[in-house]
Every structure is written in C-alpha cells, then in structure tokens.
Motif scaffolding. Structure first.
Motif, short mmCIF file in Angstrom:
data_model
loop_
_atom_site.label_atom_id
_atom_site.label_comp_id
_atom_site.label_asym_id
_atom_site.label_seq_id
_atom_site.Cartn_x
_atom_site.Cartn_y
_atom_site.Cartn_z
N GLU A 27 -23.50 -22.84 2.03
CA GLU A 27 -22.16 -23.56 1.70
C GLU A 27 -21.24 -23.64 2.94
O GLU A 27 -20.62 -22.45 3.46
CB GLU A 27 -21.54 -22.83 0.40
N GLY A 28 -21.08 -24.77 3.57
CA GLY A 28 -20.09 -24.93 4.54
C GLY A 28 -20.51 -24.08 5.71
O GLY A 28 -21.59 -24.20 6.14
N ASP A 29 -19.59 -23.20 6.26
CA ASP A 29 -19.91 -22.16 7.22
C ASP A 29 -20.63 -20.86 6.67
O ASP A 29 -20.63 -19.95 7.58
CB ASP A 29 -18.30 -21.91 8.06
N GLU A 30 -20.67 -20.86 5.51
CA GLU A 30 -21.30 -19.48 5.07
C GLU A 30 -22.82 -19.74 4.62
O GLU A 30 -23.33 -20.71 4.18
CB GLU A 30 -20.46 -18.93 3.68
N MET A 31 -23.69 -18.71 4.83
CA MET A 31 -24.85 -18.49 4.56
C MET A 31 -25.46 -17.14 4.12
O MET A 31 -24.92 -16.17 4.75
CB MET A 31 -25.82 -19.01 5.52
N GLY A 172 -20.27 -16.52 15.39
CA GLY A 172 -19.66 -16.24 14.36
C GLY A 172 -20.08 -14.73 13.93
O GLY A 172 -19.83 -13.97 14.81
N VAL A 173 -19.78 -14.33 12.64
CA VAL A 173 -20.14 -12.93 12.15
C VAL A 173 -21.48 -12.97 11.56
O VAL A 173 -21.75 -13.77 10.50
CB VAL A 173 -18.89 -12.61 11.19
N VAL A 174 -22.38 -12.22 11.94
CA VAL A 174 -23.64 -11.93 11.21
C VAL A 174 -23.75 -10.32 10.79
O VAL A 174 -23.72 -9.62 11.65
CB VAL A 174 -24.76 -12.19 12.37
N ALA A 175 -23.87 -10.21 9.46
CA ALA A 175 -24.21 -8.74 9.05
C ALA A 175 -25.26 -8.97 8.04
O ALA A 175 -25.69 -9.62 7.47
CB ALA A 175 -22.78 -8.32 8.42
N TYR A 176 -25.71 -7.50 7.86
CA TYR A 176 -26.83 -7.51 6.97
C TYR A 176 -26.67 -5.93 6.09
O TYR A 176 -26.01 -4.98 6.67
CB TYR A 176 -28.40 -7.51 7.35
N LYS A 177 -27.13 -5.58 4.83
CA LYS A 177 -27.29 -4.69 4.26
C LYS A 177 -28.72 -4.47 3.68
O LYS A 177 -29.27 -5.56 3.40
CB LYS A 177 -26.15 -4.42 3.27
N TYR A 178 -29.06 -3.17 3.63
CA TYR A 178 -30.35 -2.74 2.94
C TYR A 178 -30.45 -3.41 1.44
O TYR A 178 -29.37 -3.41 0.65
CB TYR A 178 -30.83 -1.36 2.95
N PHE A 245 -28.88 -10.68 4.46
CA PHE A 245 -27.93 -11.15 5.41
C PHE A 245 -26.93 -12.27 5.21
O PHE A 245 -26.89 -12.89 4.12
CB PHE A 245 -28.89 -11.89 6.65
N HIS A 246 -25.87 -11.97 5.78
CA HIS A 246 -24.56 -12.73 5.44
C HIS A 246 -23.88 -13.20 6.73
O HIS A 246 -23.82 -12.58 7.63
CB HIS A 246 -23.37 -11.77 4.97
N MET A 253 -21.06 -24.32 14.93
CA MET A 253 -22.38 -24.85 14.57
C MET A 253 -22.63 -24.60 13.07
O MET A 253 -22.11 -23.40 12.77
CB MET A 253 -23.41 -24.59 15.58
N PRO A 254 -23.44 -25.21 12.45
CA PRO A 254 -23.79 -24.65 10.89
C PRO A 254 -24.24 -23.31 11.09
O PRO A 254 -25.33 -23.02 11.83
CB PRO A 254 -24.71 -25.55 10.42
N PRO A 255 -24.30 -22.43 9.89
CA PRO A 255 -24.75 -21.20 9.88
C PRO A 255 -26.30 -21.06 10.08
O PRO A 255 -26.99 -20.22 10.71
CB PRO A 255 -24.41 -20.48 8.66
N GLU A 256 -27.06 -21.86 9.43
CA GLU A 256 -28.54 -21.71 9.70
C GLU A 256 -29.03 -22.12 10.92
O GLU A 256 -29.99 -21.84 11.51
CB GLU A 256 -29.14 -22.89 8.56
N GLN A 257 -28.22 -23.00 11.81
CA GLN A 257 -28.45 -23.33 13.24
C GLN A 257 -28.48 -22.09 14.01
O GLN A 257 -29.08 -21.79 15.06
CB GLN A 257 -27.62 -24.25 13.70
N ILE A 258 -27.38 -21.04 13.70
CA ILE A 258 -27.16 -19.88 14.38
C ILE A 258 -28.26 -18.99 14.24
O ILE A 258 -29.02 -18.45 15.20
CB ILE A 258 -26.11 -19.11 13.77
N ILE A 259 -28.89 -19.16 12.95
CA ILE A 259 -30.13 -18.00 12.85
C ILE A 259 -31.38 -18.97 13.42
O ILE A 259 -32.13 -18.09 13.88
CB ILE A 259 -30.35 -18.12 11.28
#
Ligand SMILES: [Zn+2]
Length: 280
Positions: A27-31, A172-178, A245-246, A253-259
């Motif tokens: 949604e928007g800038d979040e994924m 942007g900010v990219v983080a993950y948790k198990y 992943f968050h 740029m859109p978050p999916e493009q970052i990944i």
C-alpha cells in the motif's frame, strides 16, 4: 529463485527448499512480505543491499546566489540534501559512469532552483526542477523561515547515489524479523487462560478451551505467554528459514521496486563473483 545448486553428496545432507515470497501488504510506500525457504545470511544480504546499494536521486551540490537567512549555506545545503526526491528507474547515469566526468550533464544530473523573499517559509515545493519527474516527494518540507527583506536564491544539483555513501541516498527503511513459532503441549495445558491476558498484542484466544493464535505474524516473540503459563505448556521460538520483511520507501520509488532492484544488484554481484572464481 532456486537455491538448489550445491550438488554432489553434500546436497543429500540438506533439505533443499525453493525460496518463495508471499506479499502480505502493498500500500503506497509500504510493503510487507514473507520470504520462506531462505536463511539468515540471504535475508540479511537482501536487507543490506536494499538499504545500501539501490541508487536514488538526492541533492548533492548547492550553489548559493543570495542567502540572507539566519542559516549558514552548509546547513541549508544539508537540509536540502535530505529532501526525498522522486527517482526515475531508468534515464539517469551514475555520475561515475557518465561520459561527462563532471556529473553535471542532463544525463546524470537534475537542476533545481529556488528563489524566495521573506516574510515566508521556503518549502521543498518551491524547488523548480528541470525534470518534471524528478521533484520533491512532498512539497511541504520546510527548508528555512525568511524574515521580511531576507532573500534566498540558489541552484541545487541532484544526482544518483548510494545509501552506503550517505543517508540522503537511502531508498527507505528495510527490516525483517524471524517468523515466530508457537508450540503448545496440549496434554500439559490446563486451559487456565493466563496466556490470553499476558499477550501484549492480543493474538491468543481460547478456542475449544485450548489457546490458539489468530495471527502468528503479529507475535513479537516477547515470550510473556510462556512465562505466565503455570504448567509451562507453551514454547515460543522462531523459524530461521522464514522471514517477515517490512519495507517503507522514502517516497523516491515504490517499495516493490526497491526490492526488485536490490535483487538485481545481488544477482549481478554473484554473477561477477562466479566469473572471478572461474578465472582462478
Ligand atoms: Zn553526465
């Protein structure tokens, strides 16, 4: 993506899984997505590449014609650099790879001019760009308050760059948790309900008298449920092959493009690595 390239006898010792990505939210800038069949090294490589090696546009140089404001040129230039700009996925060269060498031609740079006279608050929206697609993500970022009679006139040059060089180029900010794992010893559980009240994110409910999790992905692995359980029937762990992943884009740029871009960079690096190894 397939990780099954170990081959030989060694492969038999591992259970080789296919990597999968399931998008939970876009949604928007979040994924948010779940990466499964991976390992911590891969998840972290993807996170670090997305943070450090995805090029985005940012103001890199400022020429001041007039600055009567209370702020020094350097401080204003720093503020301008941190204004997120929209980044075209294709269309600009990296300054180091452009034939012009100076990083000032239309193929590798964009000029943004600002001219204001007080009393007024100069905003990011006052920046006029030579490329209508490379503009501030938000027009309402305050740059400086000008008092009556104060003038500000400048030209800023934006270029592509990497987060590993400066935070202004971080996409942007990219983080993950198990992925959390909730295990219940049904024989030991006496259905007291203590875990339901102890859970801070309220995801445990007593369904058919035994505790059930409504959405395991919201679990913060705080283990409060396991600690309050009198018969110690709950065990909280995490799955080292699954990652939540968050991503929150800075808006460039859109978050999916970052990944996608980060995956491309990783792939290029691995191809280069294998080329170098073959030369040995
Ligand atoms: Zn150039």
């Amino acid at each position: 993506m397939d990780v099954d390239d170990r081959g030989g006898e060694e492969a038999a010792e591992y259970e080789v899984k296919k990597m999968e990505i399931k998008i939970r939210k876009l949604e928007g800038d979040e994924m948010e997505f779940v990466l499964s069949g991976a390992n911590p090294a891969f998840a972290n490589a993807l996170r670090r590449t997305a943070l450090r090696e995805v090029p985005v546009m940012a103001i890199d140089e400022v020429e001041f014609k007039v600055n009567d404001s209370a702020m020094y040129d350097e401080v204003l230039a720093h503020r301008l650099a941190l204004v997120p700009l929209r980044t075209l996925l294709k269309g600009y060269n990296l300054p180091g790879e452009c034939g012009c060498r100076e990083g000032r031609c239309p193929k590798c740079s964009v000029s943004l001019t600002l001219k204001r006279e007080g009393p007024v608050t100069a905003l990011s929206g006052d920046l006029k760009s030579t490329d209508e697609e490379v503009v501030p993500v938000s027009g309402s970022v305050p740059i400086i308050k000008l008092e009556k009679g104060q003038h500000l006139e400048l030209t800023a040059i934006a270029r592509l760059g990497f987060g590993k060089e400066h935070a202004k180029w971080q996409s942007g900010v990219v983080a993950y948790k198990y992925m959390p794992v909730f295990e219940l010893d049904e024989k030991a559980c006496d259905s007291c309900g203590a875990c339901v009240n102890a859970c801070p994110v309220k995801i445990i409910e007593l369904a058919g008298k035994k505790p059930k999790i409504s959405d395991i992905m919201l679990c913060t692995i705080c283990k409060a449920c396991a600690e309050v359980c009198p018969p110690k029937a709950i065990r909280i762990g995490s799955d080292p092959t699954k990652f939540i992943f968050h991503i929150e884009s800075a808006g460039g740029m859109p978050p999916e493009q970052i990944i996608l871009k980060a995956m491309g960079v990783l792939e290029d690096k691995l191809n280069e690595f294998s080329k170098q190894v073959k030369k040995l």
